[in-house]
Each structure stands twice: as C-alpha cells, then as structure tokens.
Design a protein around this motif. Sequence first.
Motif, PDB file in Angstrom:
ATOM      1  N   VAL A 298       0.875  -1.242   0.483  1.00  0.00           N
ATOM      2  CA  VAL A 298      -0.007   0.344   0.176  1.00  0.00           C
ATOM      3  C   VAL A 298       0.815   1.292  -0.416  1.00  0.00           C
ATOM      4  N   ASP A 299       0.815   2.013  -1.252  1.00  0.00           N
ATOM      5  CA  ASP A 299       1.750   3.528  -1.016  1.00  0.00           C
ATOM      6  C   ASP A 299       0.685   4.188  -0.296  1.00  0.00           C
ATOM      7  N   CYS A 300       1.067   5.133   0.801  1.00  0.00           N
ATOM      8  CA  CYS A 300      -0.016   5.834   1.486  1.00  0.00           C
ATOM      9  C   CYS A 300       0.558   6.909   1.395  1.00  0.00           C
ATOM     10  N   GLY A 301      -0.356   7.816   0.703  1.00  0.00           N
ATOM     11  CA  GLY A 301      -0.307   8.963   0.102  1.00  0.00           C
ATOM     12  C   GLY A 301       0.485   8.870  -0.914  1.00  0.00           C
ATOM     13  N   GLY A 302       0.275   8.020  -1.763  1.00  0.00           N
ATOM     14  CA  GLY A 302       0.855   8.090  -3.226  1.00  0.00           C
ATOM     15  C   GLY A 302       0.980   9.048  -4.647  1.00  0.00           C
ATOM     16  N   GLY A 303       0.165   9.707  -4.225  1.00  0.00           N
ATOM     17  CA  GLY A 303       0.226  11.151  -4.847  1.00  0.00           C
ATOM     18  C   GLY A 303       0.155  10.646  -5.966  1.00  0.00           C
TER      19      GLY A 303
ATOM     20  N   SER B  99       4.748   3.442  -7.383  1.00  0.00           N
ATOM     21  CA  SER B  99       4.411   2.263  -6.706  1.00  0.00           C
ATOM     22  C   SER B  99       5.018   1.787  -8.298  1.00  0.00           C
ATOM     23  N   MET B 100       4.472   2.347  -9.427  1.00  0.00           N
ATOM     24  CA  MET B 100       4.778   2.582 -11.420  1.00  0.00           C
ATOM     25  C   MET B 100       6.392   2.543 -11.116  1.00  0.00           C
ATOM     26  N   LEU B 101       7.149   3.011 -10.683  1.00  0.00           N
ATOM     27  CA  LEU B 101       7.870   2.087 -10.216  1.00  0.00           C
ATOM     28  C   LEU B 101       8.502   0.882 -10.184  1.00  0.00           C
ATOM     29  N   LEU B 102       8.005   0.842  -8.883  1.00  0.00           N
ATOM     30  CA  LEU B 102       8.233  -0.776  -8.614  1.00  0.00           C
ATOM     31  C   LEU B 102       7.994  -1.648  -9.450  1.00  0.00           C
ATOM     32  N   SER B 103       6.795  -1.608  -9.712  1.00  0.00           N
ATOM     33  CA  SER B 103       5.445  -2.183 -10.247  1.00  0.00           C
ATOM     34  C   SER B 103       6.378  -3.243 -11.651  1.00  0.00           C
ATOM     35  N   GLN B 104       7.539  -1.999 -12.554  1.00  0.00           N
ATOM     36  CA  GLN B 104       8.332  -2.157 -13.028  1.00  0.00           C
ATOM     37  C   GLN B 104       9.715  -3.903 -12.435  1.00  0.00           C
ATOM     38  N   GLU B 105       9.406  -3.409 -11.216  1.00  0.00           N
ATOM     39  CA  GLU B 105      10.737  -4.464 -10.971  1.00  0.00           C
ATOM     40  C   GLU B 105       9.906  -5.578 -10.690  1.00  0.00           C
ATOM     41  N   LEU B 106       8.879  -5.399  -9.195  1.00  0.00           N
ATOM     42  CA  LEU B 106       9.006  -6.948  -9.081  1.00  0.00           C
ATOM     43  C   LEU B 106       7.601  -6.526  -9.354  1.00  0.00           C
ATOM     44  N   LYS B 107       7.765  -7.576 -10.743  1.00  0.00           N
ATOM     45  CA  LYS B 107       5.883  -8.211 -11.527  1.00  0.00           C
ATOM     46  C   LYS B 107       5.768  -9.255 -11.210  1.00  0.00           C
ATOM     47  N   ASN B 108       5.906  -9.175  -9.665  1.00  0.00           N
ATOM     48  CA  ASN B 108       4.728 -10.289  -9.001  1.00  0.00           C
ATOM     49  C   ASN B 108       3.492  -9.729  -7.693  1.00  0.00           C
ATOM     50  N   SER B 109       4.146  -8.722  -8.303  1.00  0.00           N
ATOM     51  CA  SER B 109       3.136  -7.636  -6.681  1.00  0.00           C
ATOM     52  C   SER B 109       2.334  -6.846  -7.393  1.00  0.00           C
ATOM     53  N   LYS B 110       1.765  -6.189  -5.931  1.00  0.00           N
ATOM     54  CA  LYS B 110       0.097  -5.785  -6.340  1.00  0.00           C
ATOM     55  C   LYS B 110       0.925  -4.702  -5.639  1.00  0.00           C
ATOM     56  N   PHE B 111       0.796  -3.308  -6.794  1.00  0.00           N
ATOM     57  CA  PHE B 111       0.792  -1.958  -5.794  1.00  0.00           C
ATOM     58  C   PHE B 111      -0.975  -1.644  -5.358  1.00  0.00           C
ATOM     59  N   ILE B 112      -0.931  -0.632  -4.202  1.00  0.00           N
ATOM     60  CA  ILE B 112      -2.959  -0.292  -3.681  1.00  0.00           C
ATOM     61  C   ILE B 112      -2.133   1.806  -3.564  1.00  0.00           C
ATOM     62  N   ILE B 113      -2.976   2.480  -4.953  1.00  0.00           N
ATOM     63  CA  ILE B 113      -1.841   3.598  -4.070  1.00  0.00           C
ATOM     64  C   ILE B 113      -3.278   4.934  -3.621  1.00  0.00           C
ATOM     65  N   GLN B 114      -2.568   4.846  -2.733  1.00  0.00           N
ATOM     66  CA  GLN B 114      -3.736   5.904  -1.750  1.00  0.00           C
ATOM     67  C   GLN B 114      -3.548   7.432  -1.526  1.00  0.00           C
ATOM     68  N   ASP B 115      -4.727   8.284  -1.697  1.00  0.00           N
ATOM     69  CA  ASP B 115      -4.209   9.621  -1.733  1.00  0.00           C
ATOM     70  C   ASP B 115      -5.428  10.069  -1.541  1.00  0.00           C
ATOM     71  N   LEU B 116      -5.502  11.829  -0.928  1.00  0.00           N
ATOM     72  CA  LEU B 116      -6.334  12.774  -1.049  1.00  0.00           C
ATOM     73  C   LEU B 116      -8.161  12.069  -2.858  1.00  0.00           C
ATOM     74  N   PRO B 117      -9.005  12.305  -2.093  1.00  0.00           N
ATOM     75  CA  PRO B 117      -9.663  12.438  -3.271  1.00  0.00           C
ATOM     76  C   PRO B 117      -9.353  13.496  -4.653  1.00  0.00           C
ATOM     77  N   GLU B 118      -8.947  14.974  -4.223  1.00  0.00           N
ATOM     78  CA  GLU B 118      -8.363  15.451  -5.544  1.00  0.00           C
ATOM     79  C   GLU B 118      -7.374  15.463  -6.195  1.00  0.00           C
ATOM     80  N   VAL B 119      -6.304  14.155  -5.204  1.00  0.00           N
ATOM     81  CA  VAL B 119      -4.674  13.910  -6.216  1.00  0.00           C
ATOM     82  C   VAL B 119      -5.328  12.272  -6.655  1.00  0.00           C
ATOM     83  N   VAL B 120      -6.679  11.225  -6.655  1.00  0.00           N
ATOM     84  CA  VAL B 120      -6.425  10.381  -7.407  1.00  0.00           C
ATOM     85  C   VAL B 120      -6.966  10.382  -8.378  1.00  0.00           C
ATOM     86  N   ARG B 121      -7.585  11.176  -8.860  1.00  0.00           N
ATOM     87  CA  ARG B 121      -8.311  11.801  -9.995  1.00  0.00           C
ATOM     88  C   ARG B 121      -6.856  11.577 -11.348  1.00  0.00           C
ATOM     89  N   MET B 122      -6.238  12.408 -10.473  1.00  0.00           N
ATOM     90  CA  MET B 122      -4.735  12.472 -11.532  1.00  0.00           C
ATOM     91  C   MET B 122      -4.358  11.405 -11.525  1.00  0.00           C
TER      92      MET B 122
END
Length: 378
Positions: free
Chosen positions: A251-256, A261-284
Amino acid sequence: MKMDELDALQASLNCALDALRDELSAQNLPPLSSTATEQHPLDDPAYLSSPRIFEARRLALGCIGQLRNLLQVPYEKVVEQSFAVYDTACMNIAVSTGMIDILAESPALSVVELAKRLDLHPIKVATVLRYLATQGWLIEHEYNVFSLARPGLELRKEHNGRVWTGTPGKPRVAMSLLDMMTLPDCKFSTSREKTAFQLSHNTSLSLFDHLKAHPAEFEQWSKSVRSLGAASQKALINDYPWASLDSKTFVDCGGGHGYLSMLLSQELKNSKFIIQDLPEVVRMTKKNVEREYLDQQKEGRLIVEPHDFFQPQHRKADVYMFRYILHNWSNDDCVTILKKSASAAPPEAKFLIIEYIPHRSASTHRTLPAPLSMTSGA
Ligand SMILES: C[S@@+](CC[C@H](N)C(=O)[O-])C[C@H]1O[C@@H](n2cnc3c(N)ncnc32)[C@H](O)[C@@H]1O
C-alpha cells in the motif's frame, strides 16, 4: 597524538579527492569541469553512483563546509549568511524572467542582447547575472557576456532542478518562521494550522487543505515532489533489497501521482500495488496509471483509490510505504498516521519510510572523524 583540525580536514579532503579521481578514471568518465557546456555523466539522474563515488563526494563536500567554518572570518560568515536570501531570489528571477531559457539557446550572450529580448533594464539584468556567476550558476566570459555554467544547466526546462524551482513560496514561508516561533497564538502550538505556512499565506487552512482549494498550485507542487523522486529513483531501486518483497502486496500511503508504485511495479512483476491519496489527487493518479501503465492496471497489479491516512486503513497488505510523507506532519500527527495505517496490518507487515535528508556541506559532528581511507570497493 590528537590531530590538528586543519591537518585532519586536509587529509580527509585529499583522501576523498583521490578516491574520486580514481573512480572517474576506473569508470572512464571525463574529468569534472564547472564550466562545461554539457552535463557530466555524474549529473544525470539515470547515472548510478558507485558507493565509493557517493562517499567521496559526500566527504569532500563535508570537508569543504568544515574548512569554511574553520577558515572564514566569523563576521564575513554572518554577512554571507544574511545575503544568502538573495541567492534564491536571483535564481528565481533568472528562471521566471526567461533568462535561463535564452542563455540555454546560445553559447554566450551579452547583457544588452538579453535585456533587449526580455524587455528589461540592462543594468538590473547584469546585476542579477553577475550575482549568479559568483555563485557558480553562470560564467562571465568577458565583461557583460554570460553563459550557463554546469550547475546552471540543471535549471533548463524539463530538468529536475528546474521543475523543483517551479513551486514558489519557500522565501515567504521562511520570512514567517520568526512569527511562528514568537507570536502568542503560534509559539507553543504544534498544530498543522498554526505554522509559518498560514502566516505567510494569510490563510487558516493547513497546507494540504490550501492545496486542495488551489488545484493549479497542487499540480505544480506535486510536480516538484515528482522531481525529487525522479532525481533519486536509480539509487532507491538499488539501495534496498526490493527483490525480497516480490509477490507481496504494497500500500503506497499518500502515494501522490503514483510514480513510486509505478516504478516498483516494473521491478517486482509479481507484486500488487495499491496507491492511496486524497480524492483530489487520485483523479490525476488514475489518469497517470491509465496512460503509462495500463497493462498493470488491467492485471489488477496497480490499483488507485482515495484514502485519508488519518482514517483507519482498511487494506490488509504486506508492505505499507510512506515516501515523503512524515516530514510534512507534526510528531503527534505522524504517530496518528502510523497507528491508523497499522489498523488492518498483519503483525509481520513492513512499514517502509522513505525520506529525503538534505546534504549540508558542513557536517554537524562536533568531533572530527579520523581521516578516512577510501580504498577501492569501500
Ligand atoms: C510530498 S507528497 C508525496 C507523494 C508520494 N508519496 C511521492 O513520493 O511522490 C505528500 C502526499 O501526501 C498526500 N496527503 C496529504 N494529506 C493526506 C491525507 N490526509 N491522506 C492521504 N494522503 C494525503 C498529498 O496529497 C501528497 O500526494
């Protein structure tokens, strides 16, 4: 026998410079030049420093800082420090007026020409440029003719340094620090609503509430945070045994905007990433992930969702990451964020805290380290 301070610094500096010279030659890198018109490979964010180069640079800069403290007349240090605010002002002027962009297009340019193109007063332009030249950003080749020096190249468009300068406000906040320390309403408060930010921006909103109400500022602010991550991503990937965490859920807390997470997802091909942030940010963030990493999103390896880290975390995961988060909050807020984030965490979960610690050229050590021997492969 206790070593004299000057001798110890000289020995450490020599040792650091010898190690640097050795490494440059072992890696077939060109000599360093402050007047180069192109960046040195060491300046490229994609270049991964060897530990020896990293330590040699750090040691040399630390020695230089300590040598200044040792050699400089204290009165001159006071004067220099009080002028330091103009360093930032001149750098901002050079970027905001377009001086840097014009200088970036030509090998060298006269003040008269530059002032004409920018519709500015030549004497004022010359003052700013000369000030920047004394700080090493520019070179004055002949009287009133300037070009970018190697550090100045980092202020060109699209470079991380330029993106970082795009977020204004630091001088304003700095000028309000004294009031924050002394005004009765603020002096004993550690509330996020009683900081120099509110005083300087004439608002009662906390930094993030202010940014939410000013989307363009938030966007710019996020870009400068991205530049910080981009400048150190090579080291981040190499300095931690990420492979040991493959197949885990993060879980990428306040992941902006999701770049970690995008960078790590390329390195760790079997991992899952949940990016969390404020609603105003997650749209972007969602748009970013869709644009750049649609496949991972489709595979369910990159999930973006709103979550306020002051509320209990509902995701059960193996790793909770906090990059560039905790420095923004008071100690009490940090404890709350970490406790709330642990709500659903299994006992063996890892909390990874990634922060930027600025290098200061003078070390805060009261006692000098013994001169280091920086042997190859150290
Ligand atoms: C300095 S940025 C770091 C972003 C990201 N971790 C990175 O490394 O690029 C801090 C982030 O914290 C987010 N944030 C602030 N308050 C938050 C809250 N209450 N809950 C969740 N995220 C929050 C901001 O929106 C911002 O994206």
